[in-house]
Design an enzyme around this catalytic site. Sequence first.
Site, PDB file in Angstrom:
ATOM      1  N   ASP A  10       0.850  -1.185   0.000  1.00  0.00           N
ATOM      2  CA  ASP A  10       0.000   0.000   0.000  1.00  0.00           C
ATOM      3  C   ASP A  10       0.888   1.239   0.000  1.00  0.00           C
ATOM      4  OD1 ASP A  10      -2.410   1.331  -0.164  1.00  0.00           O
ATOM      5  OD2 ASP A  10      -2.762   1.353   1.986  1.00  0.00           O
ATOM      6  N   GLY A  11       0.380   2.296  -0.598  1.00  0.00           N
ATOM      7  CA  GLY A  11       1.041   3.590  -0.601  1.00  0.00           C
ATOM      8  C   GLY A  11       0.117   4.627  -0.001  1.00  0.00           C
ATOM      9  N   HIS A 124      -9.659  -0.517   2.425  1.00  0.00           N
ATOM     10  CA  HIS A 124     -10.393  -0.170   3.648  1.00  0.00           C
ATOM     11  C   HIS A 124     -11.681  -0.982   3.831  1.00  0.00           C
ATOM     12  CE1 HIS A 124      -7.486   3.007   3.811  1.00  0.00           C
ATOM     13  NE2 HIS A 124      -7.900   3.463   2.650  1.00  0.00           N
TER      14      HIS A 124
END
Length: 156
Positions: A10-11, A124
Amino acid sequence: MLKKIKMFTDGSCLGNPGAGGYGTILRYKLHEKILTSGFYLTTNNRMELMAVISGLECLNQSCLVQITTDSLYVKKGITDWMPVWKKKEWRTTKKKRVKNIDLWLRITDVLEKHLVNWLWIKAHVGHLENERCDIIARESAKNPSFKDFYYENNQL
């Protein structure tokens, strides 16, 4: 026989552009390694790419890698757009230079060493490793230690 590695990435960017970071989790059998770095001024897409690049570059032999990412930019970029960009000498269909070309070229080189399967997941939604990578990336974005020289010197 190739080692089977699971990679989760993830970034994150605090502002876009802004301070950014990436988080990568590599898993081989029961072993786990976390990679992360923070940058003073970058973009979310660059951090998503760096998460994958750092994980693949960390592997010191050819592996079968399953990469789980929430970034359609990275997944589609590699599986759909990159073959077309290569044929067009790294130009888009509108004949503009591909954004983040330095990282796309870097990922092209490292992908040649591995067999990669891609798994895209929605962000999310409670995916454990994706949530961990998100936390790691955000913490690194809050505490940057590197300049993203390419981004700072090649803004359009």
